[in-house]
Structure formats: structure tokens, C-alpha cells
Design an enzyme around this catalytic site. Structure first.
Site, short mmCIF file in Angstrom:
data_model
loop_
_atom_site.label_atom_id
_atom_site.label_comp_id
_atom_site.label_asym_id
_atom_site.label_seq_id
_atom_site.Cartn_x
_atom_site.Cartn_y
_atom_site.Cartn_z
CB SER A 138 18.19 -6.15 41.76
OG SER A 138 19.44 -6.46 40.85
CB THR A 139 23.10 -4.00 42.68
OG1 THR A 139 23.62 -4.44 43.98
CG2 THR A 139 24.23 -3.14 42.15
CB THR A 185 36.28 34.10 6.97
OG1 THR A 185 36.78 34.75 5.87
CG2 THR A 185 35.03 34.56 7.36
CB SER A 316 55.20 34.88 32.52
OG SER A 316 56.51 34.29 32.21
CB SER A 317 57.90 32.08 36.67
OG SER A 317 58.14 31.00 35.66
CE LYS A 322 54.03 36.27 27.66
NZ LYS A 322 52.85 35.33 27.95
#
Length: 447
Positions: A138-139, A185, A316-317, A322
Site C-alpha cells: 500500500s502507499t 549576564t 555593505s554596498s 565594512k
């Protein structure tokens, strides 16, 4: 072109196609995701293994003749070698409890088997997709079993890349054990800590999650092939059911077993849900590590700047020079996807009804997607980020000798109450001078 017919009419199919009318029907009626079965080669190979084992068991049980079984086995062998995968076109997320997937496989195997007999594609004689390739199956038990085989096989490369990541982190931890910096912390300054100890913390959580994930995957070795639709085995002769598991073990080389209750196997896929949950937990821990690296490398002048990540491309463009933490961010986005995949899997578990969960295919597909994405992302993260991390040793030393760590030294000398009094009465520089010159130990007014 060739023409194939069923009770709903006729369709034209390319004469070169190994798939047939049931595959075309699934494509026409049930496609939406753009994710097709051919993109899941491990699943196709696992389905072929199940069909091969079934053919062997059917031959031994007298259900199939020797030549028919052999033709089916040869076709399965071709699929197991990665051949003809371009003919698997059904949407991996189609409805219908996976019947489109099972029929796509049945049709391809049948056409390959008939070519073995010298017959044209689409003839379905002497080997029929349902009467012979799908005999005693069966499937639900075919796809149930094949999905688990595919996940087990997909886990192995993921396991190896996670092991390499742990090794890489441990190597960095050993290198950084001589670097003293500051712990935090609530994102506020804390005590001194060895940078290496922070990295050892990273490796240990991954190792622990990997052990839990492996345990969950190991439960998938229990399958239900032979249970047919709902676990009763109706439609499969006893002689087939007595041998098919052993045949599958031989075909796969795996030590497989039956689920304790095959009715349960048809109804409930909590074994898959557990694997998915473990993947989500692993992803959540990896996400936290990637975020920590992003924070620790922030700067270069206005951030934490305790570590330097490898520069792999312009960040970065807009900002010249960067460099952004693009590799950790890629891992973070991968982890988002893993968490989303798990949400789908848990939904499929919840929406199973009565005697069969017809959404199991969606669960399996999302687990396979999660494993594949995670494997690729971890390889990149290990090779292009973790291995090249450097410590900003001078800055770490400055942080280790900043105000709060010195206050903690003072607390160890005179206690919490006296230290609180000192903080109120003296400014930071005075406290630093007193600690540096050892003046507090000699000052009775603060004892």
C-alpha cells in the site's frame, strides 16, 4: 507522444517519459510547492529499495514469476544507482496520503521493467504498475518505510559535519584558553572568564544535542512494511509478510525491525515528530551560538570586539571597508527555516485522523529539507567562520581588568557588604587604585 487512459479519460504523454497517467494526474491536480520528488534523490533511492525488497518477497511467496520479479529488481537497481531520477515529477507535498509519489515510482519501475522485456514505454505489459510493481503493498506502508530509510541515510552526513564542527570549536577553545576576558549576564559586565571556556560551552551543547538527535533517528529503524494500509496486512499474503522485512534488511544493509504495533504505526508518526523536535532544539542552540559570535565580534570600535571573524566578502554596498558577520547570519537564517520545518511536522502529527495519518509525507519532506539545509549551512559555518576566528587579546585583557571584575576581586577580599559600602563612598578609579596597591587588606575600617 503516446496516449494513456484511466477511468477519468485519456492524456497524451511524451513517448520518452518513464512516468505515466497517474503521475500526470497528480501534477495536474495536486501541485503547488515547486518542490518535486526528483529533488529528493535519497527518498527515491529508498523507495526503490522498498520496491526491490517487495519484489524479492513476492517472488519467494509465489505472487510474482521469476522473470517479472527480476525485471522489477533490475529497474530498482537502476534507480538505486541514481539513474532516471528526472522522471520523478510529482509535488513532494501533494495531497492524497502519498499516492502520487507511490504511483510515480510504480510507473517508472514498470516502464523500465517492460523495456527489459523489449516492450515500449507505456505498454504496461507484461509488468503493470499496480498489479505487479505494487503487489502486496500500500502507499502507506511503502512511503512510511521509505521516508524513514531516507531520513536515516540523510542523518549520516549531517552527523559527520556536526562532529567536525565540534572538533573545530574545541580546537579554538584550546587556543583561547590563555585569553582572559569578561563574562556578561543580562548583557551587563560580569566576572572574568577564559575565552576558551565560552567556546567549550558551545561545543558541549552541540555534542549533547547530537547525541539526542542520534537516539531519535535510531528509533526510525522500526518500520511497518507489510502492514499495508492501516496495519492489518490485508492485501498482502502471509508468505510475503513473513519474508519482506528480511529482504529489506538485505537490500539496505540495515538492521530493521517491525514497529511493536502496526496499527499504531499507521495512525501515529510521533517518531518522526521527535526527530524534528531534536532538529529544532539543535537549530535553536546553533542559533544562539551564531548570535553570540555576532555579538562578540561586534565593532570594530564601538562594539564588544573580543573576537575577529574571517572576512569572506564585502559587508555593505554603502559603507566602504565594512565587513559584516555574514556567515553566522546565514546559519541563523538556516536555523529559522529548521524551526519552521518543525512547526509543519508537529502540525502533521496533530492532524492525523482515525486509522491513518495521510500527512506523513509532508512531515518526512520537511525533515529531509531541514537535514539538507543544516548540513550545508554547518559546512560553510565550520570552514568559513569557526576555523578562522581570532581573539582580540589586548582588548580582552582590558575588559578583564575593567571595573566590575575588579569589584568582584574586592568582594572576595572584604565581603559583599563592605564592598557595597566602598562602591558608594569611592569612585571607580579610587577602587582600582586601592585594589592594585593592596590597600584594602590593610584598612580595618572596611573589615
Amino acid at each position: 507522444m503516446r496516449e494513456e487512459s484511466d477511468s477519468f479519460g485519456s492524456v497524451e504523454i511524451s513517448s520518452d517519459a518513464l512516468y505515466g497517467i497517474q503521475t500526470v494526474r497528480t501534477n495536474q491536480n495536486l501541485s503547488f510547492s515547486g518542490r518535486i520528488l526528483s529533488q529528493y534523490p535519497t527518498y527515491i533511492e529508498s523507495l526503490a529499495m522498498v520496491k526491490k525488497a517487495a519484489a524479492l518477497a513476492n517472488q519467494e511467496a509465489g505472487v510474482l514469476g521469476k522473470k517479472t520479479a527480476q525485471a522489477i529488481i533490475e529497474a530498482c537497481n537502476s534507480l538505486m544507482k541514481g539513474q532516471y531520477h528526472e522522471h520523478f515529477l510529482v509535488d513532494i507535498l501533494h495531497g492524497g496520503g502519498g499516492i502520487g509519489t507511490n504511483m510515480n515510482v510504480n510507473e517508472v519501475i514498470a516502464n523500465l521493467a517492460n523495456e527489459w522485456f523489449g516492450m515500449p514505454r507505456g505498454s504496461y505489459t507484461p509488468v503493470h504498475p499496480v498489479e505487479h510493481v505494487n503487489s502486496s503493498q500500500s502507499t502507506s506502508d511503502v512511503c512510511h518505510t521509505a521516508l524513514r530509510l531516507a531520513i536515516i541515510k540523510s542523518f549520516l552526513p549531517l552527523y559527520h559535519v556536526l562532529e567536525k564542527l565540534v572538533e573545530s570549536i574545541n580546537a579554538k577553545a584550546r587556543d583561547f584558553q590563555s585569553v582572559t576576558t569578561i563574562a556578561r549576564t543580562c548583557l551587563q559586565d560580569g566576572v572574568r572568564v577564559q575565552l576558551g571556556d565560552t567556546f567549550f560551552g558551545f561545543s558541549h551543547v552541540i555534542k549533547r544535542r547530537l547525541v539526542s538527535l542520534e537516539d531519535a533517528v535510531n528509533k526510525l529503524y522500526s518500520i511497518n512494511l507489510g502492514g499495508t494500509v492501516i496495519g492489518s496486512g490485508v492485501g498482502a499474503p502471509q508468505a510475503y509478510r513473513d519474508t519482506v522485512l528480511a529482504k529489506l534488511c538485505d537490500v539496505t544493509g540495515m538492521k530493521l525491525s517491525y514497529r511493536e504495533n502496526l496499527f499504531d504505526a499507521a495512525q501515529n508518526m510521533d517518531d518522526l515528530a521527535r526527530v524534528s523536535s531534536e532538529l529544532r532544539l539543535l537549530a535553536s542552540c546553533l542559533l544562539k551560538i551564531a548570535k553570540d559570535l555576532r555579538l562578540l565580534s561586534s565593532g570594530p570600535e564601538a562594539g564588544f570586539a573580543e573576537i575577529r571573524l574571517p572576512a569572506v566578502q564585502a559587508g555593505s554596498s554603502f559603507f566602504p571597508g565594512k565587513v559584516n558577520p555574514v556567515i553566522p547570519e546565514t546559519l541563523i537564517q538556516c536555523c529559522f527555516q529548521i524551526i519552521g520545518c518543525d512547526a509543519v511536522v508537529q502540525s502533521t502529527l496533530e492532524h492525523g485522523e482515525l486509522n491513518l495519518n495521510v500527512f506523513e509525507g509532508a512531515a518526512g519532506a520537511n525533515i529531509l529539507d531541514a537535514m539538507t539545509m543544516l548540513e550545508k549551512a554547518i559546512i560553510t559555518f565550520t570552514e568559513k567562520c569557526m576555523k578562522g576566528i581570532e581573539a582580540n587579546r589586548e582588548h580582552c585583557e582590558e575588559l578583564a581588568n575593567s571595573y566590575i571584575p575588579l569589584v568582584m576581586e574586592l568582594k572576595e577580599q572584604v565581603g559583599y557588604t563592605a564592598t557595597t559600602k566602598l562602591i558608594k563612598e569611592l569612585d571607580k578609579e579610587e577602587i582600582k587604585r586601592m585594589i592594585k596597591h593592596g590597600g584594602i587588606q590593610n584598612d580595618a575600617s572596611y573589615q
